[in-house]
Structures are given as C-alpha cells and as structure tokens.
Design a protein around this motif. Structure first.
Motif, mmCIF file in Angstrom:
data_model
loop_
_atom_site.group_PDB
_atom_site.id
_atom_site.type_symbol
_atom_site.label_atom_id
_atom_site.label_comp_id
_atom_site.label_asym_id
_atom_site.label_seq_id
_atom_site.Cartn_x
_atom_site.Cartn_y
_atom_site.Cartn_z
ATOM 1 N N TYR A 197 19.579 -30.108 16.970
ATOM 2 C CA TYR A 197 19.686 -30.898 18.197
ATOM 3 C C TYR A 197 20.978 -31.709 18.157
ATOM 4 O O TYR A 197 21.279 -32.367 17.176
ATOM 5 N N GLY A 198 21.757 -31.624 19.218
ATOM 6 C CA GLY A 198 23.001 -32.372 19.300
ATOM 7 C C GLY A 198 24.227 -31.620 18.819
ATOM 8 O O GLY A 198 25.346 -32.123 18.962
ATOM 9 N N ASP A 199 24.057 -30.428 18.221
ATOM 10 C CA ASP A 199 25.223 -29.641 17.815
ATOM 11 C C ASP A 199 26.083 -29.335 19.031
ATOM 12 O O ASP A 199 25.575 -28.903 20.058
ATOM 13 N N ARG A 200 27.374 -29.530 18.897
ATOM 14 C CA ARG A 200 28.272 -29.249 20.021
ATOM 15 C C ARG A 200 28.530 -27.758 20.196
ATOM 16 O O ARG A 200 28.767 -27.300 21.296
ATOM 17 N N GLU A 201 28.495 -27.008 19.117
ATOM 18 C CA GLU A 201 28.739 -25.569 19.193
ATOM 19 C C GLU A 201 27.713 -24.823 18.349
ATOM 20 O O GLU A 201 27.985 -24.434 17.215
ATOM 21 N N PRO A 202 26.497 -24.605 18.913
ATOM 22 C CA PRO A 202 25.484 -23.866 18.146
ATOM 23 C C PRO A 202 25.941 -22.432 17.883
ATOM 24 O O PRO A 202 26.723 -21.865 18.645
ATOM 25 N N ALA A 203 25.435 -21.866 16.797
ATOM 26 C CA ALA A 203 25.816 -20.508 16.396
ATOM 27 C C ALA A 203 25.255 -19.480 17.363
ATOM 28 O O ALA A 203 24.133 -19.612 17.846
ATOM 29 N N ARG A 204 26.030 -18.457 17.636
ATOM 30 C CA ARG A 204 25.578 -17.334 18.471
ATOM 31 C C ARG A 204 25.032 -16.274 17.530
ATOM 32 O O ARG A 204 25.775 -15.738 16.710
ATOM 33 N N VAL A 205 23.740 -16.005 17.650
ATOM 34 C CA VAL A 205 23.063 -15.044 16.780
ATOM 35 C C VAL A 205 22.061 -14.248 17.617
ATOM 36 O O VAL A 205 21.912 -14.483 18.810
ATOM 37 N N THR A 206 21.358 -13.330 16.972
ATOM 38 C CA THR A 206 20.273 -12.616 17.639
ATOM 39 C C THR A 206 19.002 -13.449 17.529
ATOM 40 O O THR A 206 18.924 -14.388 16.728
ATOM 41 N N ALA A 207 17.990 -13.095 18.315
ATOM 42 C CA ALA A 207 16.711 -13.808 18.258
ATOM 43 C C ALA A 207 16.124 -13.740 16.857
ATOM 44 O O ALA A 207 15.650 -14.746 16.321
ATOM 45 N N ALA A 208 16.147 -12.564 16.232
ATOM 46 C CA ALA A 208 15.629 -12.420 14.872
ATOM 47 C C ALA A 208 16.447 -13.265 13.891
ATOM 48 O O ALA A 208 15.893 -13.877 12.982
ATOM 49 N N GLY A 209 17.760 -13.313 14.088
ATOM 50 C CA GLY A 209 18.619 -14.133 13.236
ATOM 51 C C GLY A 209 18.312 -15.612 13.381
ATOM 52 O O GLY A 209 18.358 -16.369 12.404
ATOM 53 N N ALA A 210 17.984 -16.047 14.590
ATOM 54 C CA ALA A 210 17.623 -17.451 14.827
ATOM 55 C C ALA A 210 16.334 -17.801 14.091
ATOM 56 O O ALA A 210 16.233 -18.861 13.476
#
Length: 120
Positions: A78-91
C-alpha cells in the motif's frame, strides 16, 4: 486460475451479483484493488480489519474474483508509487512468499470475474 478477494460496501452486493465488479478510478488507475486468497483466513481478510477502523461505509462484503494465471496485474505494498507489473499467479506467489503479507495489494486494470459474494 488465481483467486482474489475484493471488498465493497454491502449496498453494492446486489449490483455485483447482477453485473459483476465495476472499474473505479481514472487514467491508468481505473480498475479494482484485490488481495490474494491465502491459506490464512486472517491474512486474506486483513484489509477488512484495516478499513473497519476508518470512517466510511460499514457492512463490507467480500467478493471473490478469479483471474487467469497469465492475467497482467500490478502488485505492491500500500502506498507504493510504482507497483511491479506481474501476472496474477506471480502476484499470488509474491504476496504468499512475503515475510509479512499485511499491507500488500493487487491492482487489475478492469473489472474481473467473480464467484460470489460472502457477507462479512
């Protein structure tokens, strides 16, 4: 398929059952915020406790959302300015593997599939 939970006011329950989730927000942040369903019920529903402490809607319901494993999402604390772009399974892997899963969130750019509404 990866399973997530989305919290919404109870007043939206009938609409969600009828039409599914609706994307909110604007620009690149138009979508829904989710949390992976983990083996720990307490961790999975930790946002409910956090949101219950704040002013705002009461009587929240949990909507379970299933996304294909390869669905692109963003994940971060919460609050991250640039969350990582991943797949749903990766999340799911990233949150489940975190030393402290509290405070993590997953963002999907448009509304997802749901399997039902659970009253909390």
């Amino acid at each position: 398929m990866a399973t997530f939970v989305h919290l919404t006011p109870g007043a939206n329950a009938a609409r969600v059952r009828r039409s599914g989730l609706r994307a909110a927000g604007h620009g690149e942040w138009r979508g829904v915020f989710l949390f992976p369903v983990l083996p720990s019920y307490t961790l999975t529903h930790q946002w409910l406790r956090e949101l219950s402490r704040r002013p705002g809607p009461r009587g929240l319901v949990a909507v379970h959302v299933r996304l294909p494993d390869e669905e692109p999402v963003r994940v971060g604390r919460y609050g991250d300015r640039e969350p990582a772009r991943v797949t749903a399974a990766g999340a799911v892997r990233r949150v489940a593997g975190a030393s402290d899963a509290r405070g993590w969130e997953v963002f999907r750019g448009v509304a997802g599939l749901y399997t039902g509404v659970l009253e909390n």
